[in-house]
Motif scaffolding. Sequence first.
Motif, PDB file in Angstrom:
ATOM      1  N   VAL A 115       0.674  -1.195   0.082  1.00 33.72           N
ATOM      2  CA  VAL A 115       0.066   0.099  -0.112  1.00 33.72           C
ATOM      3  C   VAL A 115       0.843   1.164  -0.039  1.00 33.72           C
ATOM      4  N   LEU A 116       1.870   1.162   0.673  1.00 34.20           N
ATOM      5  CA  LEU A 116       2.813   2.475   0.945  1.00 34.20           C
ATOM      6  C   LEU A 116       3.354   2.574  -0.774  1.00 34.20           C
ATOM      7  N   LYS A 119       1.126   4.210  -2.736  1.00 33.40           N
ATOM      8  CA  LYS A 119       1.000   5.587  -2.442  1.00 33.40           C
ATOM      9  C   LYS A 119       1.934   6.525  -3.104  1.00 33.40           C
ATOM     10  N   LYS A 120       3.153   5.941  -2.783  1.00 37.18           N
ATOM     11  CA  LYS A 120       4.323   6.754  -3.632  1.00 37.18           C
ATOM     12  C   LYS A 120       4.106   6.837  -4.966  1.00 37.18           C
ATOM     13  N   ALA A 123       1.911   9.556  -5.099  1.00 35.15           N
ATOM     14  CA  ALA A 123       2.201  10.829  -4.710  1.00 35.15           C
ATOM     15  C   ALA A 123       3.089  11.396  -5.823  1.00 35.15           C
ATOM     16  N   GLU A 141      -1.775  13.309   2.742  1.00 33.43           N
ATOM     17  CA  GLU A 141      -1.356  11.852   3.064  1.00 33.43           C
ATOM     18  C   GLU A 141      -2.290  10.979   3.219  1.00 33.43           C
ATOM     19  N   LEU A 144      -4.230  10.396  -0.156  1.00 35.61           N
ATOM     20  CA  LEU A 144      -3.266   9.372  -1.073  1.00 35.61           C
ATOM     21  C   LEU A 144      -3.495   7.675  -0.340  1.00 35.61           C
ATOM     22  N   LEU A 145      -3.240   7.861   0.854  1.00 35.18           N
ATOM     23  CA  LEU A 145      -3.207   6.477   1.557  1.00 35.18           C
ATOM     24  C   LEU A 145      -4.559   5.757   1.153  1.00 35.18           C
ATOM     25  N   ASP A 146      -5.779   6.536   1.287  1.00 33.50           N
ATOM     26  CA  ASP A 146      -7.017   6.162   1.043  1.00 33.50           C
ATOM     27  C   ASP A 146      -7.270   5.572  -0.399  1.00 33.50           C
ATOM     28  N   ALA A 148      -4.959   4.881  -2.619  1.00 37.44           N
ATOM     29  CA  ALA A 148      -3.812   3.532  -2.693  1.00 37.44           C
ATOM     30  C   ALA A 148      -4.488   2.182  -2.231  1.00 37.44           C
ATOM     31  N   GLU A 149      -5.268   2.467  -0.964  1.00 40.10           N
ATOM     32  CA  GLU A 149      -5.997   1.234  -0.568  1.00 40.10           C
ATOM     33  C   GLU A 149      -6.971   0.763  -1.387  1.00 40.10           C
TER      34      GLU A 149
END
Length: 166
Positions: A115-116, A119-120, A123, A141, A144-146, A148-149
Amino acid sequence: MVKETSPESQARFTTFLKHLEEARQLQLDWMTYGIDCVDLYVEDVDGDWLETWGEDEDEQMQRQKLMAAIIGFLESNDWVAVRIRKQFKDESKSIADIAIELEKCLSIVEPHERVLAVKKVLADGITATDNDFLTSAEYKEIELLDLAEELQEKLAENFRWGYGSN
């Protein structure tokens, strides 16, 4: 009368002489060592190469299918795909470039790290003039995390990639 040879002919002749010398050496090694001379020319002759024959092709086919699925998804009207395209609207990256980066992320085994990594990638699509997000860095942040998930969940439920999934 002396006939000049072209540099191309000279190069071909030199290559021929090199191959002839290699063939002579192989013949000499065969006469000296017998069947054991194969060990001099073939790496890992006793390995499991015969048992694993074709596995690389299967993995390559699987990766190509995953890439096609990711590209198809990114071109779809799914709201996650639309948000991702919007994320990269000012970038010079094509959907295929984004798909290549996402495919690399999806091969990561650990779900949190996967996931990270996604996210990158997302980003990298943010530009300084992007008005779709609030100015708060923390909000960016979380957003983006949401995203990505959500992307990972969509790909997992729709395409069931064969490696790195949990």
